[in-house]
Motif scaffolding. Structure first.
Motif, short mmCIF file in Angstrom:
data_model
loop_
_atom_site.label_atom_id
_atom_site.label_comp_id
_atom_site.label_asym_id
_atom_site.label_seq_id
_atom_site.Cartn_x
_atom_site.Cartn_y
_atom_site.Cartn_z
N SER A 7 0.83 -1.19 0.00
CA SER A 7 0.00 0.00 0.00
C SER A 7 0.88 1.25 0.00
O SER A 7 2.04 1.20 0.41
CB SER A 7 -0.89 -0.01 1.25
N GLU A 8 0.29 2.36 -0.45
CA GLU A 8 0.97 3.65 -0.45
C GLU A 8 -0.08 4.74 -0.35
O GLU A 8 -1.04 4.74 -1.11
CB GLU A 8 1.78 3.79 -1.74
N HIS A 9 0.10 5.65 0.60
CA HIS A 9 -0.90 6.69 0.83
C HIS A 9 -0.25 8.00 1.28
O HIS A 9 0.85 8.00 1.80
CB HIS A 9 -1.89 6.26 1.93
N GLY A 10 -1.00 9.08 1.09
CA GLY A 10 -0.61 10.37 1.64
C GLY A 10 -0.08 11.38 0.64
O GLY A 10 0.39 12.44 1.05
N HIS A 11 -0.16 11.10 -0.65
CA HIS A 11 0.40 12.02 -1.65
C HIS A 11 -0.29 13.39 -1.60
O HIS A 11 0.38 14.41 -1.47
CB HIS A 11 0.27 11.42 -3.05
N ARG A 12 -1.59 13.41 -1.71
CA ARG A 12 -2.35 14.67 -1.70
C ARG A 12 -2.14 15.40 -0.37
O ARG A 12 -1.89 16.60 -0.34
CB ARG A 12 -3.83 14.39 -1.95
N GLU A 13 -2.24 14.66 0.71
CA GLU A 13 -2.09 15.25 2.03
C GLU A 13 -0.70 15.86 2.22
O GLU A 13 -0.55 16.94 2.81
CB GLU A 13 -2.37 14.21 3.11
N ALA A 14 0.32 15.18 1.70
CA ALA A 14 1.68 15.70 1.80
C ALA A 14 1.83 17.01 1.03
O ALA A 14 2.46 17.95 1.50
CB ALA A 14 2.68 14.66 1.28
N LEU A 15 1.23 17.07 -0.16
CA LEU A 15 1.29 18.30 -0.95
C LEU A 15 0.56 19.44 -0.26
O LEU A 15 1.03 20.59 -0.26
CB LEU A 15 0.70 18.06 -2.34
N ILE A 16 -0.57 19.14 0.35
CA ILE A 16 -1.30 20.17 1.10
C ILE A 16 -0.45 20.66 2.26
O ILE A 16 -0.34 21.86 2.51
CB ILE A 16 -2.67 19.64 1.58
N GLY A 17 0.18 19.73 2.96
CA GLY A 17 1.06 20.12 4.06
C GLY A 17 2.21 20.99 3.60
O GLY A 17 2.58 21.96 4.26
N MET A 18 2.76 20.66 2.43
CA MET A 18 3.85 21.47 1.88
C MET A 18 3.33 22.88 1.58
O MET A 18 3.99 23.88 1.87
CB MET A 18 4.39 20.84 0.61
N ALA A 19 2.13 22.97 1.02
CA ALA A 19 1.57 24.26 0.63
C ALA A 19 1.26 25.14 1.84
O ALA A 19 1.18 26.36 1.72
CB ALA A 19 0.30 24.05 -0.20
N LEU A 20 1.11 24.55 3.01
CA LEU A 20 0.81 25.34 4.21
C LEU A 20 1.90 26.37 4.52
O LEU A 20 1.64 27.33 5.25
CB LEU A 20 0.59 24.43 5.42
N SER A 21 3.07 26.17 3.95
CA SER A 21 4.13 27.17 4.13
C SER A 21 3.67 28.55 3.63
O SER A 21 4.19 29.57 4.05
CB SER A 21 5.39 26.77 3.36
N TYR A 22 2.70 28.56 2.72
CA TYR A 22 2.22 29.80 2.11
C TYR A 22 0.85 30.23 2.62
O TYR A 22 0.27 31.18 2.13
CB TYR A 22 2.19 29.64 0.58
N TYR A 23 0.34 29.52 3.61
CA TYR A 23 -0.98 29.82 4.17
C TYR A 23 -0.83 30.88 5.26
O TYR A 23 0.05 30.80 6.11
CB TYR A 23 -1.60 28.54 4.76
N HIS A 24 -1.70 31.88 5.22
CA HIS A 24 -1.70 32.93 6.23
C HIS A 24 -2.81 32.65 7.23
O HIS A 24 -3.96 32.47 6.85
CB HIS A 24 -1.94 34.30 5.58
N GLU A 25 -2.44 32.61 8.51
CA GLU A 25 -3.44 32.39 9.55
C GLU A 25 -4.55 33.43 9.40
O GLU A 25 -4.29 34.59 9.09
CB GLU A 25 -2.79 32.51 10.94
N GLY A 26 -5.76 33.00 9.58
CA GLY A 26 -6.91 33.89 9.46
C GLY A 26 -7.62 33.74 8.12
O GLY A 26 -8.78 34.14 8.00
N GLU A 27 -6.94 33.18 7.11
CA GLU A 27 -7.60 32.94 5.83
C GLU A 27 -8.60 31.80 6.01
O GLU A 27 -8.43 30.95 6.88
CB GLU A 27 -6.60 32.53 4.74
#
Length: 186
Positions: A7-27
């Motif tokens: 099995s292999e899982h977590g691709h989408r979730e990993a990309l979302i986690g990576m993108a959080l570097s650009y997320y501003h609190e409050g959005e």
């Protein structure tokens, strides 16, 4: 040696986690996630991986499960990679003395007939399990369910490239041919 990806899982979730570097609190997080283009994120993520494990840490969130049958000498080397892995093994404690040991239980069938006879005589005589296990040569095969994330796999593939034990080349080939995204591991 036999290596099968279960099995292999977590691709989408990993990309979302990576993108959080650009997320501003409050959005609005849900709206913000909806605007992310995962294909674009994947290209950014691949570039980050090439910059090193600190920048490519997002691939630690991609998990893989493997069923590996390998000789004891390979497992002792694989145990070098204990961080980010989990292993659940077939138990020699509970199964070794349940029946006759044959050449098929050893890497490439390689066991001297006298060693095989000695092991089977100990089993049939009811020797304590620790004494029977002490007779096993390093070529004895053991199957484990082995869990590792993409960062661990990437590290292993790089560190064991060109290794003199052919089992490491078998491992590398199996991982690269069965992983969903081998390009992230190279």
């Amino acid at each position: 040696m036999k290596i099968v990806k279960i099995s292999e899982h977590g691709h989408r979730e990993a990309l979302i986690g990576m993108a959080l570097s650009y997320y501003h609190e409050g959005e609005d997080l849900e709206r913000w996630l909806g605007t992310r283009d995962l294909r674009k994120l994947a290209k950014t993520g691949a570039a980050l991986i090439r910059k090193g494990p600190d920048h490519g840490k997002w691939i630690r969130a991609i998990s893989t499960w493997w069923l590996i049958t390998a000789p004891r000498f390979w497992w002792s080397e694989a145990d070098t990679y204990k961080v980010g892995t989990v292993a659940l093994s077939a138990s020699t404690m509970h199964t070794l003395a349940k029946g006759e040991v044959t050449p098929v239980h050893f890497e490439g069938g390689g066991i001297a007939p006298s060693d095989l006879e000695r092991i089977n005589m100990a089993i049939s005589a009811g020797a304590p399990i620790d004494q029977v296990k002490a007779l096993l040569p390093e070529g004895y095969l053991q199957t484990r369910l082995w869990v590792a994330n993409y960062q661990v796999l990437r590290t292993i593939l790089h560190q064991r490239e060109g290794h003199r034990l052919p089992q490491w080349q078998s491992f590398r080939e199996a991982v690269l041919s069965q992983a969903d995204y081998p390009e992230l591991l190279k």
